[in-house]
Design an enzyme around this catalytic site. Structure first.
Site, mmCIF file in Angstrom:
data_model
loop_
_atom_site.group_PDB
_atom_site.id
_atom_site.type_symbol
_atom_site.label_atom_id
_atom_site.label_comp_id
_atom_site.label_asym_id
_atom_site.label_seq_id
_atom_site.Cartn_x
_atom_site.Cartn_y
_atom_site.Cartn_z
ATOM 1 N N ARG A 204 47.501 8.530 55.226
ATOM 2 C CA ARG A 204 46.636 9.278 56.143
ATOM 3 C C ARG A 204 46.062 8.378 57.232
ATOM 4 N NH1 ARG A 204 45.682 9.777 51.030
ATOM 5 N NH2 ARG A 204 46.202 11.701 49.896
ATOM 6 N N LYS A 249 47.858 24.452 57.239
ATOM 7 C CA LYS A 249 46.632 24.596 56.450
ATOM 8 C C LYS A 249 45.475 23.823 57.074
ATOM 9 C CE LYS A 249 43.917 22.947 52.838
ATOM 10 N NZ LYS A 249 43.431 21.608 52.446
ATOM 11 N N HIS A 270 44.930 26.690 45.659
ATOM 12 C CA HIS A 270 43.890 27.553 45.090
ATOM 13 C C HIS A 270 44.018 28.972 45.631
ATOM 14 C CE1 HIS A 270 41.488 24.446 43.082
ATOM 15 N NE2 HIS A 270 41.694 23.680 44.140
#
Length: 345
Positions: A204, A249, A270
């Protein structure tokens, strides 16, 4: 630019009872806001419950502590200059009001969602007060770049280390030093990627540095992110997806939590499981068995058709409920029994 970690004499975290003269309040019933559900549910990663029911964190480059009663939201602000000690100003209260988007009636939204969705109605009885924060676009963008393949606890640690290394030091309270969020120039600087890797951001780190450079060099700077607030949802989402490390997302998270797009529905595992388990949803345009760009769009449309223009807010309620239930299931039975009443609104 790395900021020095040298510390001066510190103040202490306040509580409402320890220093009542330094607090101010906004009328706000728990049905409109539950701090424990909103500040620990993966929207912002900068708030900690430093003492029971007192949440401390950074907002608009100031350090705050928040708490609430049944009908009031209380806040106190720590200013670096001790000569400025005092109750929060009207301007600071307005900052808090906008952060929690208190102009939006959550009670009315819950009523609408319950009228069109029996599952939401059953969940909402125990999870009143879940609303969306309106965050700074830069902070939201880079926080959610850190969220890729991650959980809330690890994201929180990454964001905190990023701020400690590259953000301006604001104030020390007890043994906690608070930093503002780094600006784009700090994140685009030389050796940033290497340093972030040492801080545990892994792959990242490259996306953080590359996205900061892309905004500065290709889009003209932070004003570009602010301008996406007035763009359409589709335009803003498409623009964000051009940045390194930003997929569908993450783009939906930023649209929902920073760019005034309440219809955005971020889909992670989720939400995917909620859709399958509680709504019997199956993708029609994709054979995928998990989140994908095409399936995410289809699922977002499903929830937008069900819940309406604030679909992203409704999704946040179900996400918070699912997250709380998972956390409870991991607790030892004795602790779960002792703390079970806290999960009910």
């Amino acid at each position: 630019m790395l900021f020095s970690s040298s510390l001066s004499s510190s103040m202490r975290h306040r509580t409402l009872t320890s220093s009542p003269a330094l607090w101010a309040s906004i009328p706000c019933p728990r049905s409109e806001l539950r701090l424990d559900l909103v500040l620990a549910s993966g929207q912002s990663f900068r708030w900690r419950e430093q003492s029971p029911a007192h949440w401390s964190g950074v907002l608009a480059d100031q350090v705050w502590t928040l708490t609430q009663t049944e009908d009031q939201l209380y806040c106190t602000v720590y200013r670096g200059d001790k000569g400025q000690v005092g109750r929060p100003t009207l301007e600071e209260l307005e900052t808090l009001h906008k952060y929690f988007q208190l102009d939006v009636s959550l009670t009315q939204l819950y009523s609408h969602w319950a009228s069109v969705d029996s599952h939401f109605q059953s969940v909402a009885q125990k999870f009143q007060g879940v609303r969306l924060l309106r965050q700074d676009p830069t902070e939201c963008l880079f926080s959610f770049i850190c969220s890729s393949n991650n959980n809330i606890a690890r994201i929180t640690g990454m964001v905190e280390r990023l701020c400690q290394a590259f953000g301006p030091r604001l104030v020390q309270l007890d043994d906690v030093t608070y930093h503002g969020f780094p600006n784009l120039h700090a994140l685009a600087g030389p050796e940033v990627e290497t340093h972030l890797r040492k801080l545990g951001l892994g792959y990242r780190a490259r996306y953080v540095c590359a996205s900061a450079k892309a905004i500065l060099e290709e889009q003209g700077g932070p004003a570009w992110l602010q301008q996406l607030r007035v763009a359409s949802y589709e335009e803003a989402h498409k623009a964000l997806c051009t940045l390194p490390g930003v997929g569908t997302k993450v783009a939906d998270c930023i649209c929902l939590m920073a760019l005034d797009k309440p219809q955005a529905v971020p889909v992670d595992i989720h939400v995917w499981q909620i859709a399958h388990r509680d709504y019997g949803w199956q993708p029609k345009t994709s054979q995928t068995k998990g989140p994908s760009p095409l399936a995410n769009k289809e699922l977002g449309n499903f929830f937008r058709n069900l819940w309406g223009p604030y679909a992203g807010w409704a999704q946040a309620v179900l996400f918070s409920a699912d997250l709380r239930q998972q956390n409870l299931s991991r607790e030892p039975p004795a602790k779960r029994k002792k703390g079970s009443k806290k999960t009910e609104g």
